[in-house]
Design a protein around this motif. Structure first.
Motif, mmCIF file in Angstrom:
data_model
loop_
_atom_site.group_PDB
_atom_site.id
_atom_site.type_symbol
_atom_site.label_atom_id
_atom_site.label_comp_id
_atom_site.label_asym_id
_atom_site.label_seq_id
_atom_site.Cartn_x
_atom_site.Cartn_y
_atom_site.Cartn_z
ATOM 1 N N LYS A 272 60.635 66.824 -11.464
ATOM 2 C CA LYS A 272 61.084 67.576 -10.286
ATOM 3 C C LYS A 272 60.603 66.952 -8.986
ATOM 4 O O LYS A 272 60.923 67.456 -7.913
ATOM 5 N N GLY A 273 59.843 65.877 -9.087
ATOM 6 C CA GLY A 273 59.281 65.313 -7.871
ATOM 7 C C GLY A 273 59.970 64.072 -7.352
ATOM 8 O O GLY A 273 60.074 63.868 -6.140
ATOM 9 N N LEU A 274 60.503 63.218 -8.265
ATOM 10 C CA LEU A 274 61.108 61.954 -7.858
ATOM 11 C C LEU A 274 62.570 61.900 -8.265
ATOM 12 O O LEU A 274 62.979 62.573 -9.215
ATOM 13 N N VAL A 291 51.089 54.699 -5.467
ATOM 14 C CA VAL A 291 52.088 54.805 -4.397
ATOM 15 C C VAL A 291 53.308 53.986 -4.800
ATOM 16 O O VAL A 291 53.191 52.808 -5.146
ATOM 17 N N VAL A 292 54.472 54.633 -4.774
ATOM 18 C CA VAL A 292 55.736 54.010 -5.171
ATOM 19 C C VAL A 292 56.645 53.918 -3.955
ATOM 20 O O VAL A 292 56.798 54.891 -3.211
ATOM 21 N N VAL A 293 57.235 52.752 -3.737
ATOM 22 C CA VAL A 293 58.170 52.528 -2.633
ATOM 23 C C VAL A 293 59.493 52.081 -3.229
ATOM 24 O O VAL A 293 59.522 51.244 -4.128
ATOM 25 N N TRP A 294 60.615 52.647 -2.752
ATOM 26 C CA TRP A 294 61.918 52.286 -3.312
ATOM 27 C C TRP A 294 63.018 52.344 -2.249
ATOM 28 O O TRP A 294 62.813 52.855 -1.152
ATOM 29 N N GLU A 295 64.169 51.759 -2.612
ATOM 30 C CA GLU A 295 65.323 51.686 -1.728
ATOM 31 C C GLU A 295 66.306 52.798 -2.068
ATOM 32 O O GLU A 295 66.493 53.141 -3.230
ATOM 33 N N CYS A 296 66.964 53.348 -1.030
ATOM 34 C CA CYS A 296 67.899 54.452 -1.249
ATOM 35 C C CYS A 296 69.078 54.304 -0.293
ATOM 36 O O CYS A 296 68.927 53.815 0.835
ATOM 37 N N GLN A 297 70.265 54.734 -0.735
ATOM 38 C CA GLN A 297 71.453 54.692 0.107
ATOM 39 C C GLN A 297 71.199 55.441 1.406
ATOM 40 O O GLN A 297 70.686 56.562 1.408
ATOM 41 N N ALA A 310 56.391 57.521 -2.011
ATOM 42 C CA ALA A 310 55.758 58.700 -2.606
ATOM 43 C C ALA A 310 54.353 58.337 -3.071
ATOM 44 O O ALA A 310 54.111 57.227 -3.553
ATOM 45 N N GLU A 311 53.442 59.278 -2.923
ATOM 46 C CA GLU A 311 52.090 59.133 -3.437
ATOM 47 C C GLU A 311 51.916 60.058 -4.635
ATOM 48 O O GLU A 311 52.243 61.247 -4.558
ATOM 49 N N ILE A 312 51.420 59.504 -5.743
ATOM 50 C CA ILE A 312 51.321 60.260 -6.988
ATOM 51 C C ILE A 312 49.875 60.246 -7.480
ATOM 52 O O ILE A 312 49.256 59.185 -7.587
ATOM 53 N N VAL A 326 53.225 64.547 -7.709
ATOM 54 C CA VAL A 326 53.611 63.986 -6.414
ATOM 55 C C VAL A 326 52.852 64.708 -5.303
ATOM 56 O O VAL A 326 52.998 65.915 -5.123
ATOM 57 N N CYS A 327 52.034 63.956 -4.562
ATOM 58 C CA CYS A 327 51.258 64.533 -3.455
ATOM 59 C C CYS A 327 52.113 64.663 -2.202
ATOM 60 O O CYS A 327 52.039 65.650 -1.483
ATOM 61 N N TRP A 328 52.894 63.616 -1.924
ATOM 62 C CA TRP A 328 53.847 63.667 -0.819
ATOM 63 C C TRP A 328 54.947 62.652 -1.054
ATOM 64 O O TRP A 328 54.800 61.709 -1.825
ATOM 65 N N LEU A 329 56.082 62.882 -0.392
ATOM 66 C CA LEU A 329 57.261 62.026 -0.535
ATOM 67 C C LEU A 329 58.004 62.044 0.783
ATOM 68 O O LEU A 329 58.312 63.116 1.322
#
Length: 349
Positions: A272-274, A291-297, A310-312, A326-329
């Motif tokens: 439910k977080g990502l 910490v996860v970094v990704w590309e989005c439309q 996002a920080e997990i 997930v701490c923040w996104l």
């Protein structure tokens, strides 16, 4: 009588004032710099960073590099978890560089410039966001593996061992205390050229090649082949948090590899977080958090894409399962469509 205005803080000795100011969180440094010119000068001085380190007041910051359609390499640092602040460009951007972090410095190692592999090493001094040129390696490299153990950088592969120099220096080590690169002995049968991923786990450098992978234990000089379980499961960029190697797989899952057990396990608790699919995902250990970094439309016109972060908080429960919260996104940046995430690192300042 001494002019009180000459002190950083009136009625306080400067050493006490520095001790107080060094405890202020970095998120407040911009506001702090507006107080006075002496404050502003202090915040950008080596003395201030040394004081923060001695007081254990440093904070972990994320640094990110992106490549645009024009093949320009852009660098950013994450501020207050909600936006990326641009940094000065790398003087000589390359493709396929390796990366390492020691203290407040990010090392950008080798890579190809105009399709020619390079020996050059660039240093980003994150205290002042300033680029410096470091000592060159013994041989040219692109798509090498790199890892830091005991304050030294080990670089593996990224060159064809087709002559004496490249064979003898297929692996190198850089010692910042001497500012020199030295060769690391390696057996001929492990010398692949391309390395698609690397990490340090259990004080060993893991380098994943096109066919299999190897690990180096610098303390005894031992090389070992990577097991098939790790090789088959490790795809794309990865990072290590609390001894667990995390990566993102093609099925849309973040998973972790426990080297001691030799098993991959799904990181649970993120449904439910990502988003289901994280395009171009890359990861870093930022102060013990994943910490996860990704590309989005991006927008509807399709001319931009967004960079999300996002920080997990990751943990292993009593049954050995990996769980994340997930701490923040946040959406942290919009960039031209066709850009791509190159690398992210964590630096303590």
């Amino acid at each position: 009588m001494k002019n009180l205005n000459s002190n950083l803080i009136p009625f306080l000795p400067d050493d006490v004032a520095v001790n107080c100011l060094a405890r202020v969180p970095r998120s407040q440094h911009t506001t702090l710099s507006l107080v006075s010119k002496p404050f502003r000068l202090l915040l950008s001085s080596p003395l201030f960073f040394t004081a923060r380190s001695l007081l254990h007041s440093t904070q972990h910051l994320l640094y990110l590099s992106l490549r645009t359609r024009a093949t320009t390499l852009q660098w950013f640092t994450l501020q207050n978890n909600n936006h990326l602040l641009p940094l000065p460009p790398l003087p000589s951007p390359a493709i396929g560089s390796a990366y390492a972090v020691i203290g407040h410095i990010i090392y950008v190692i080798g890579g190809s410039v105009n399709d020619i592999p390079s020996r050059h090493v660039w240093l980003l001094d994150c205290r002042f966001n300033r680029w410096l040129q470091g000592p060159s390696m013994r041989v040219c490299r692109e798509f090498a593996a790199a890892g830091v153990i005991d304050g030294k950088i080990y670089v593996i592969g990224g060159c064809v061992p087709d002559n004496w120099a490249r064979s003898a220096n297929w692996a190198e080590v850089f010692d910042p205390s001497t500012d020199r690169w030295e060769s690391v002995p390696s057996p001929p049968e492990i010398r692949e050229k391309w390395m698609h991923a690397s990490a340090v786990v259990d004080d060993k450098v893991y380098a994943m090649a096109d066919r299999g992978g190897v690990s180096l234990d610098p303390r005894n000089g031992a090389w070992e082949s990577v097991g098939s379980e790790l090789d088959l499961g490790w795809r794309g960029r990865a990072c290590v948090v609390n001894g667990i190697l995390y990566c993102y797989d093609y099925l849309g899952k973040i998973k972790g590899f426990d080297v001691k057990q030799g098993l991959w396990k799904e990181l649970k608790g993120l449904d439910k977080g990502l988003p289901r699919f994280l395009c171009g995902a890359t990861m870093a250990d930022v102060g013990g958090k994943l910490v996860v970094v990704w590309e989005c439309q991006g927008n509807e016109k399709g001319k931009e894409m967004d960079i999300w972060c996002a920080e997990i908080d990751v943990n292993k429960n009593k049954d050995g399962e990996l769980w994340g919260e997930v701490c923040w996104l946040n959406n942290v940046l919009s960039v031209p469509k066709g850009s791509s995430i190159v690398h992210c690192s964590s630096v303590s300042l």
